[in-house]
Design a protein around this motif. Structure first.
Motif, short mmCIF file in Angstrom:
data_model
loop_
_atom_site.label_atom_id
_atom_site.label_comp_id
_atom_site.label_asym_id
_atom_site.label_seq_id
_atom_site.Cartn_x
_atom_site.Cartn_y
_atom_site.Cartn_z
N ARG A 32 0.69 -1.10 0.00
CA ARG A 32 0.08 0.14 0.08
C ARG A 32 0.94 1.24 -0.01
NH1 ARG A 32 -3.97 -1.82 -2.02
NH2 ARG A 32 -4.86 0.18 -1.82
N THR A 33 0.38 2.29 -0.71
CA THR A 33 0.95 3.50 -0.67
C THR A 33 0.44 4.07 0.70
OG1 THR A 33 0.95 4.32 -2.76
CG2 THR A 33 0.70 5.89 -1.09
N MET A 34 1.30 4.69 1.42
CA MET A 34 1.27 5.19 2.83
C MET A 34 1.36 6.86 2.82
SD MET A 34 0.44 2.69 4.48
CE MET A 34 0.35 3.40 6.19
N ASN A 35 0.71 7.48 3.61
CA ASN A 35 0.71 9.13 3.74
C ASN A 35 0.74 9.42 5.07
OD1 ASN A 35 -0.33 8.94 0.68
ND2 ASN A 35 -2.23 8.21 1.69
N TRP A 36 1.31 10.66 5.32
CA TRP A 36 1.40 11.44 6.48
C TRP A 36 0.55 12.89 6.04
CZ3 TRP A 36 2.62 9.96 11.21
CH2 TRP A 36 3.41 8.67 11.26
N TYR A 37 -0.57 12.98 6.79
CA TYR A 37 -1.22 14.37 6.87
C TYR A 37 -1.08 15.05 8.16
CZ TYR A 37 -3.92 12.76 2.85
OH TYR A 37 -4.39 12.48 1.33
N ARG A 38 -1.44 16.25 8.06
CA ARG A 38 -1.44 16.90 9.15
C ARG A 38 -2.82 17.93 9.27
NH1 ARG A 38 4.12 20.88 8.80
NH2 ARG A 38 3.23 22.30 6.97
N ARG A 39 -3.08 18.34 10.38
CA ARG A 39 -3.92 19.56 10.68
C ARG A 39 -3.65 20.27 11.83
NH1 ARG A 39 -9.31 20.05 9.45
NH2 ARG A 39 -9.44 17.68 9.06
N GLY A 40 -3.08 21.62 11.18
CA GLY A 40 -2.65 22.73 12.21
C GLY A 40 -3.83 23.45 12.89
N PRO A 41 -3.69 24.12 13.95
CA PRO A 41 -4.91 24.94 14.47
C PRO A 41 -5.39 26.07 13.48
CG PRO A 41 -2.54 25.61 15.47
CD PRO A 41 -2.37 24.46 14.60
N GLY A 42 -6.51 25.93 13.42
CA GLY A 42 -7.33 26.66 12.49
C GLY A 42 -7.15 26.43 10.96
N LYS A 43 -6.53 25.41 10.66
CA LYS A 43 -6.00 25.21 9.37
C LYS A 43 -6.85 23.84 8.67
CE LYS A 43 -1.44 27.29 9.41
NZ LYS A 43 -0.08 26.92 9.68
N GLN A 44 -6.87 23.64 7.55
CA GLN A 44 -7.44 22.43 6.77
C GLN A 44 -6.42 21.16 6.61
OE1 GLN A 44 -8.59 23.69 2.74
NE2 GLN A 44 -10.84 24.02 3.56
N ARG A 45 -6.92 20.17 6.95
CA ARG A 45 -6.12 19.03 6.75
C ARG A 45 -5.04 19.24 5.43
NH1 ARG A 45 -9.16 13.89 6.74
NH2 ARG A 45 -9.39 14.33 4.67
N GLU A 46 -3.72 18.68 5.63
CA GLU A 46 -2.70 18.88 4.48
C GLU A 46 -2.11 17.70 4.17
OE1 GLU A 46 1.23 22.10 3.87
OE2 GLU A 46 0.32 21.73 5.81
N LEU A 47 -1.70 17.08 3.09
CA LEU A 47 -0.91 16.18 2.82
C LEU A 47 0.46 16.64 3.14
CD1 LEU A 47 -0.67 13.09 1.88
CD2 LEU A 47 -0.73 14.20 -0.50
N VAL A 48 1.11 15.97 3.84
CA VAL A 48 2.66 16.42 4.28
C VAL A 48 3.54 15.50 3.45
CG1 VAL A 48 4.31 16.21 6.06
CG2 VAL A 48 2.07 16.84 6.57
N ALA A 49 3.38 14.23 3.22
CA ALA A 49 4.17 13.16 2.55
C ALA A 49 3.54 11.85 2.08
CB ALA A 49 5.63 13.06 3.18
N SER A 50 3.82 11.24 0.85
CA SER A 50 3.57 9.97 0.63
C SER A 50 4.55 9.31 0.05
CB SER A 50 2.52 10.12 -0.55
OG SER A 50 1.16 10.89 -0.18
N ILE A 51 4.53 7.90 0.13
CA ILE A 51 5.52 6.90 -0.26
C ILE A 51 4.75 5.73 -0.76
CG2 ILE A 51 5.70 5.83 2.15
CD1 ILE A 51 8.79 5.31 1.17
N THR A 52 5.20 5.39 -2.04
CA THR A 52 4.34 4.30 -2.73
C THR A 52 5.01 2.82 -2.19
OG1 THR A 52 5.88 4.21 -4.43
CG2 THR A 52 4.15 5.85 -4.74
#
Length: 115
Positions: A32-52
């Motif tokens: 599986r491709t795996m991802n890191w996301y983040r959500r900062g205070p008052g911000k929308q969720r953001e894709l940080v990095a992915s690895i296939t």
């Protein structure tokens, strides 16, 4: 069932480093491709990095050159090495994957960058 468990967050000063880990179970991690996301205070969720499954990586513009995503398929573990951390990197970081068209998320790991 699919489980993703993050660890490694905490409080760090600007310019510091942290490494997040995500231990996966319940599916064939290496396929599986795996991802890191983040959500900062008052911000929308953001894709940080992915690895296939083949090891190809992709990064968000805000973290390129500072963060490194990697995986150890033998340990069913995903990593995110974060260097040169900035206050704007403060967020809850989530491990993510898609299995049989369904999104799965870890519980999140808080990263706070502050002096």
């Amino acid at each position: 069932q699919v489980q993703l468990v993050e660890s490694g967050g905490g409080l760090v000063q600007p310019g510091g480093s942290l490494r997040l880990s995500c231990v996966a179970s319940g599916f064939v991690f290496g396929s599986r491709t795996m991802n890191w996301y983040r959500r900062g205070p008052g911000k929308q969720r953001e894709l940080v990095a992915s690895i296939t499954s083949g090891g190809s990586t992709n990064y968000g513009d805000s973290v390129k050159g500072r963060f490194t995503i990697s995986r150890d398929n033998a340990k069913n573990t995903l990593y995110l090495r974060m260097n040169s951390l900035k206050p704007e990197d403060t967020a809850v970081y989530y491990c993510n994957t898609v299995v049989v068209f369904k999104d799965y998320w870890g519980q999140g790991s808080q990263v706070t960058v502050s002096s």
